[in-house]
Design a protein around this motif. Structure first.
Motif, PDB file in Angstrom:
ATOM      1  N   LYS A  60      -5.932  -8.252  -8.729  1.00  0.00           N
ATOM      2  CA  LYS A  60      -6.347  -7.002  -9.388  1.00  0.00           C
ATOM      3  C   LYS A  60      -5.386  -5.870  -9.050  1.00  0.00           C
ATOM      4  O   LYS A  60      -5.007  -5.078  -9.916  1.00  0.00           O
ATOM      5  N   ARG A  61      -4.966  -5.776  -7.773  1.00  0.00           N
ATOM      6  CA  ARG A  61      -4.099  -4.669  -7.355  1.00  0.00           C
ATOM      7  C   ARG A  61      -2.710  -4.785  -7.983  1.00  0.00           C
ATOM      8  O   ARG A  61      -2.058  -3.777  -8.253  1.00  0.00           O
ATOM      9  N   VAL A  72       1.705  -3.132  -2.114  1.00  0.00           N
ATOM     10  CA  VAL A  72       0.434  -3.520  -2.750  1.00  0.00           C
ATOM     11  C   VAL A  72      -0.120  -4.789  -2.103  1.00  0.00           C
ATOM     12  O   VAL A  72      -1.301  -4.862  -1.740  1.00  0.00           O
ATOM     13  N   ARG A 122      -5.754   3.998  -3.974  1.00  0.00           N
ATOM     14  CA  ARG A 122      -5.359   2.758  -3.320  1.00  0.00           C
ATOM     15  C   ARG A 122      -3.928   2.397  -3.694  1.00  0.00           C
ATOM     16  O   ARG A 122      -3.123   1.982  -2.846  1.00  0.00           O
ATOM     17  N   TYR A 123      -3.596   2.581  -4.987  1.00  0.00           N
ATOM     18  CA  TYR A 123      -2.246   2.253  -5.422  1.00  0.00           C
ATOM     19  C   TYR A 123      -1.219   3.178  -4.768  1.00  0.00           C
ATOM     20  O   TYR A 123      -0.169   2.733  -4.304  1.00  0.00           O
ATOM     21  N   ASP A 165      -8.377  -9.007  -3.179  1.00  0.00           N
ATOM     22  CA  ASP A 165      -8.191  -8.265  -4.430  1.00  0.00           C
ATOM     23  C   ASP A 165      -6.727  -8.191  -4.863  1.00  0.00           C
ATOM     24  O   ASP A 165      -6.368  -7.353  -5.686  1.00  0.00           O
ATOM     25  N   ASP A 217      -8.928   3.589  -7.636  1.00  0.00           N
ATOM     26  CA  ASP A 217      -7.818   2.660  -7.892  1.00  0.00           C
ATOM     27  C   ASP A 217      -6.470   3.355  -7.726  1.00  0.00           C
ATOM     28  O   ASP A 217      -5.525   2.795  -7.163  1.00  0.00           O
ATOM     29  N   ASP A 275      -3.228  -3.521 -11.452  1.00  0.00           N
ATOM     30  CA  ASP A 275      -3.302  -2.050 -11.375  1.00  0.00           C
ATOM     31  C   ASP A 275      -1.906  -1.446 -11.250  1.00  0.00           C
ATOM     32  O   ASP A 275      -1.582  -0.453 -11.905  1.00  0.00           O
ATOM     33  N   MET A 276      -1.087  -2.053 -10.384  1.00  0.00           N
ATOM     34  CA  MET A 276       0.279  -1.560 -10.173  1.00  0.00           C
ATOM     35  C   MET A 276       1.009  -1.459 -11.505  1.00  0.00           C
ATOM     36  O   MET A 276       1.581  -0.423 -11.840  1.00  0.00           O
ATOM     37  N   ALA A 310      -0.720   2.188  -1.108  1.00  0.00           N
ATOM     38  CA  ALA A 310      -0.003   0.903  -1.019  1.00  0.00           C
ATOM     39  C   ALA A 310       1.459   1.088  -1.407  1.00  0.00           C
ATOM     40  O   ALA A 310       2.378   0.603  -0.734  1.00  0.00           O
ATOM     41  N   SER A 311       1.675   1.814  -2.494  1.00  0.00           N
ATOM     42  CA  SER A 311       3.016   2.034  -2.993  1.00  0.00           C
ATOM     43  C   SER A 311       3.855   2.799  -1.968  1.00  0.00           C
ATOM     44  O   SER A 311       4.986   2.421  -1.659  1.00  0.00           O
TER      45      SER A 311
END
Lengths: 218, 218
Positions: free
Chosen positions: B194-195, B179, A170-171, B191, A167, B198-199, A174-175
């Motif tokens: 959820k992401r 994200v 992935r963050y 997702d 997680d 998470d962020m 993405a960030s």
């Protein structure tokens, strides 16, 4: 006498020279294409602009790339390769994993300022939906690399053990993607390095191990 | 007798009806365009696809929009408007500012799943460089809104006073952008909610106030 041997050797040399030339032409086309795509974007780029910029004939271009889409995908692949090679060099330095992750992000940021092929590849990646290209690969690659490094950083005690590495990786990817994209839209990347450092500052407390004095039971 | 008055009134009614119709046509064109842009992207969309999807004539379309670029910008503006109106509704609920920010992100995420105009507008925003559109406006708007809310959350004691509101707001908007973009590339947004959660989980420790038991001086 072995009359066939010099022949074979000459043929082999000729083949190698031609291979070398083809490689150089391909590289020149990718470089020219990157510079055009970076300037005007996928939609406005024309293959004759590329042949002119790369100083190659149309025939030479079409020998290597069937279409504009094909060429754009090659620029994206080359960009991903450049950033990955730089990442591997950083990884080889043997720094702790968390420092490796931070250094990779900073280096990628610097390449977005300095390297035309990287700038073009990222522009094309964002525009990819405009030409229906699948760009899952580079994102998945980076998520996998960052997940592995997060696990290692957990073993090294620099990332809390209860962080879900997949997680977080992935963050992070993405960030980072958003940070450099918005920096490009709002400041043409003038502040990208500061924004990458801000990103790490805003993420760090979520992953930093709890020190004894923070636990409430000193 | 006042023969001119009924004439003027009839003219006025006719004008209002025509205005109403023009508005409805414009909305239909934007909706049709959004559905085409969302499906095939800017580069592959044609104005005749749009007239067909919207069930309007070419003349009606050109009355409102001079070009495909013009139409794409109108879809982006309408998307930004839809998300902003939803944001204002959330703000009007009078929740604490930090909860407002979280709710705005979640609602935006939900709209990316449910609202064709929002999906199309975001796709076009990412593709904007492909048609040389300036999309600074929506990003600046969101950064300003989030900065104001961060200040308010600081006054309400939910965000640490030493957080630089402008830097955090910029990071939040950039991070959210990445994200949802990466969620789209990797999972077609399956997702995304959820992401987004998470962020917030990965950002919260950087902004949460230090509780007495964390300070090391209990």
């Amino acid at each position: 006498m072995y009359p066939s041997i010099p022949d074979v050797e000459t043929g082999e040399v000729t083949r190698l020279i031609m291979q070398q030339r083809a490689k150089a032409t391909r590289a020149a086309v990718i470089e020219g294409a990157a510079s055009i795509f970076e300037e005007v974007g996928y939609g406005n780029a024309s293959l004759s602009d590329v042949t002119e910029r790369a100083s190659v004939t149309k025939g030479a271009l079409y020998f290597h790339f069937k279409s504009k889409e094909n060429l754009a995908l090659a620029v994206i692949a080359e960009q991903h390769n450049i950033v990955r090679v730089a990442g591997e060099k950083i990884a080889a330095a043997g720094l702790p994993a968390l420092q490796t992750m931070i250094a990779m992000c900073r280096t990628f940021g610097q390449q977005l300022l300095d390297e035309p092929i990287v700038r073009a590849g990222i522009r094309l990646t964002f525009e990819a939906s405009a030409f229906n290209a699948d760009v899952k690969g580079p994102y998945s690659d980076w998520v996998a690399t960052m997940e592995m490094l997060t696990h290692q950083a957990q073993l090294e005690g620099d990332v809390r053990p209860d962080v879900v590495a997949a997680d977080f990786a992935r963050y992070l990817v993405a960030s980072f993607t958003g940070v450099q994209m918005v920096s490009n839209v709002l400041t043409e990347r003038r502040d990208v390095l500061k924004r990458i450092d801000d990103m790490w500052r805003f993420m760090m407390p979520a992953i930093a191990p709890v020190r004894p004095q923070d636990s409430g039971t000193p």
